[in-house]
Scaffold this motif. Structure first.
Motif, PDB file in Angstrom:
ATOM      1  N   ARG A   7       0.829  -1.208   0.000  1.00 16.99           N
ATOM      2  CA  ARG A   7       0.000   0.000   0.000  1.00 16.99           C
ATOM      3  C   ARG A   7       0.859   1.251   0.000  1.00 16.99           C
ATOM      4  N   ARG A   8       2.015   1.196   0.647  1.00 14.84           N
ATOM      5  CA  ARG A   8       2.820   2.386   0.838  1.00 14.84           C
ATOM      6  C   ARG A   8       3.942   2.569  -0.190  1.00 14.84           C
ATOM      7  N   VAL A   9       4.278   1.535  -0.938  1.00 13.27           N
ATOM      8  CA  VAL A   9       5.390   1.629  -1.877  1.00 13.27           C
ATOM      9  C   VAL A   9       4.986   2.465  -3.093  1.00 13.27           C
ATOM     10  N   ARG A  10       5.935   3.268  -3.580  1.00 17.47           N
ATOM     11  CA  ARG A  10       5.697   4.076  -4.780  1.00 17.47           C
ATOM     12  C   ARG A  10       6.545   3.521  -5.906  1.00 17.47           C
ATOM     13  N   PRO A  11       5.936   2.949  -6.905  1.00 18.61           N
ATOM     14  CA  PRO A  11       6.744   2.420  -8.017  1.00 18.61           C
ATOM     15  C   PRO A  11       7.385   3.558  -8.812  1.00 18.61           C
ATOM     16  N   ARG A  12       8.627   3.346  -9.234  1.00 19.83           N
ATOM     17  CA  ARG A  12       9.336   4.331 -10.058  1.00 19.83           C
ATOM     18  C   ARG A  12       9.502   3.753 -11.441  1.00 19.83           C
ATOM     19  N   GLU A  13       8.952   4.429 -12.412  1.00 17.60           N
ATOM     20  CA  GLU A  13       9.119   4.018 -13.796  1.00 17.60           C
ATOM     21  C   GLU A  13       9.530   5.225 -14.611  1.00 17.60           C
ATOM     22  N   PHE A  14      10.454   5.003 -15.505  1.00 19.32           N
ATOM     23  CA  PHE A  14      10.956   6.060 -16.370  1.00 19.32           C
ATOM     24  C   PHE A  14      10.778   5.633 -17.816  1.00 19.32           C
ATOM     25  N   SER A  15      10.567   6.603 -18.675  1.00 25.02           N
ATOM     26  CA  SER A  15      10.459   6.349 -20.108  1.00 25.02           C
ATOM     27  C   SER A  15      11.802   6.621 -20.768  1.00 25.02           C
ATOM     28  N   TYR A  55      17.540   0.106 -15.921  1.00 23.97           N
ATOM     29  CA  TYR A  55      17.659   1.119 -16.962  1.00 23.97           C
ATOM     30  C   TYR A  55      19.101   1.274 -17.393  1.00 23.97           C
ATOM     31  N   ARG A  56      19.319   1.434 -18.697  1.00 19.61           N
ATOM     32  CA  ARG A  56      20.626   1.765 -19.254  1.00 19.61           C
ATOM     33  C   ARG A  56      20.657   3.285 -19.362  1.00 19.61           C
ATOM     34  N   LEU A  57      21.747   3.884 -18.891  1.00 18.02           N
ATOM     35  CA  LEU A  57      21.847   5.334 -18.869  1.00 18.02           C
ATOM     36  C   LEU A  57      22.943   5.824 -19.806  1.00 18.02           C
ATOM     37  N   GLN A  58      22.808   7.083 -20.165  1.00 16.75           N
ATOM     38  CA  GLN A  58      23.745   7.751 -21.062  1.00 16.75           C
ATOM     39  C   GLN A  58      23.972   9.147 -20.493  1.00 16.75           C
ATOM     40  N   ASP A  59      25.225   9.608 -20.428  1.00 21.50           N
ATOM     41  CA  ASP A  59      25.453  10.958 -19.917  1.00 21.50           C
ATOM     42  C   ASP A  59      25.073  11.986 -20.980  1.00 21.50           C
ATOM     43  N   MET A  60      25.151  13.237 -20.624  1.00 18.76           N
ATOM     44  CA  MET A  60      24.693  14.290 -21.527  1.00 18.76           C
ATOM     45  C   MET A  60      25.609  14.458 -22.736  1.00 18.76           C
ATOM     46  N   ASP A  61      26.818  13.888 -22.690  1.00 19.43           N
ATOM     47  CA  ASP A  61      27.732  13.938 -23.829  1.00 19.43           C
ATOM     48  C   ASP A  61      27.523  12.784 -24.794  1.00 19.43           C
ATOM     49  N   GLY A  62      26.617  11.856 -24.463  1.00 19.90           N
ATOM     50  CA  GLY A  62      26.325  10.735 -25.347  1.00 19.90           C
ATOM     51  C   GLY A  62      27.081   9.456 -25.030  1.00 19.90           C
ATOM     52  N   ARG A  63      27.864   9.441 -23.941  1.00 14.37           N
ATOM     53  CA  ARG A  63      28.604   8.222 -23.559  1.00 14.37           C
ATOM     54  C   ARG A  63      27.720   7.339 -22.691  1.00 14.37           C
ATOM     55  N   ASP A  64      27.718   6.039 -22.995  1.00 17.33           N
ATOM     56  CA  ASP A  64      26.922   5.086 -22.230  1.00 17.33           C
ATOM     57  C   ASP A  64      27.613   4.742 -20.919  1.00 17.33           C
ATOM     58  N   LEU A  65      26.833   4.545 -19.867  1.00 19.12           N
ATOM     59  CA  LEU A  65      27.386   4.062 -18.604  1.00 19.12           C
ATOM     60  C   LEU A  65      27.615   2.566 -18.717  1.00 19.12           C
ATOM     61  N   PRO A  66      28.603   2.027 -17.990  1.00 23.50           N
ATOM     62  CA  PRO A  66      29.032   0.646 -18.225  1.00 23.50           C
ATOM     63  C   PRO A  66      28.024  -0.439 -17.877  1.00 23.50           C
ATOM     64  N   ALA A  71      16.053   0.992 -10.647  1.00 22.34           N
ATOM     65  CA  ALA A  71      15.227   2.172 -10.425  1.00 22.34           C
ATOM     66  C   ALA A  71      15.319   2.656  -8.986  1.00 22.34           C
ATOM     67  N   GLU A  72      15.701   1.785  -8.072  1.00 21.64           N
ATOM     68  CA  GLU A  72      15.852   2.154  -6.667  1.00 21.64           C
ATOM     69  C   GLU A  72      16.939   3.212  -6.481  1.00 21.64           C
ATOM     70  N   HIS A  73      17.923   3.246  -7.378  1.00 19.28           N
ATOM     71  CA  HIS A  73      19.047   4.164  -7.264  1.00 19.28           C
ATOM     72  C   HIS A  73      18.931   5.362  -8.205  1.00 19.28           C
TER      73      HIS A  73
END
Length: 79
Positions: A7-15, A55-66, A71-73
């Motif tokens: 009841r109390r958990v908030r799911p985090r979803e990103f597009s 999630y796979r992330l990319q910095d603002m310069d276009g480099r992918d994170l390893p 989503a917890e972080h």
């Protein structure tokens, strides 16, 4: 207990394309800054969602994170 937690958990979803902040790890923090060091890093762009909650992330310069991030972080970045 499960019902109370769910009841109390908030799911985090990103597009794909959303801007997010990543929780700073001990490896990226400067020990000289101590407790005043930044708790969040970024912003990063969500590049892909290989599985629900990761999630796979990319910095603002276009480099992918390893590696993918849970989503917890992550939290949404508002400009």
């Amino acid at each position: 207990m499960r019902a109370h937690y769910n009841r109390r958990v908030r799911p985090r979803e990103f597009s794909i394309g959303d801007l997010v902040l990543r929780e700073a790890t001990l490896a990226t923090k400067n020990p000289a800054e101590g407790k005043l060091a930044a708790k969040w890093e970024g912003p990063y762009v969500v590049k892909a969602r290989p599985r629900p909650g990761t999630y796979r992330l990319q910095d603002m310069d276009g480099r992918d994170l390893p590696h993918p991030w849970n989503a917890e972080h992550l939290k949404r970045y508002y400009q």
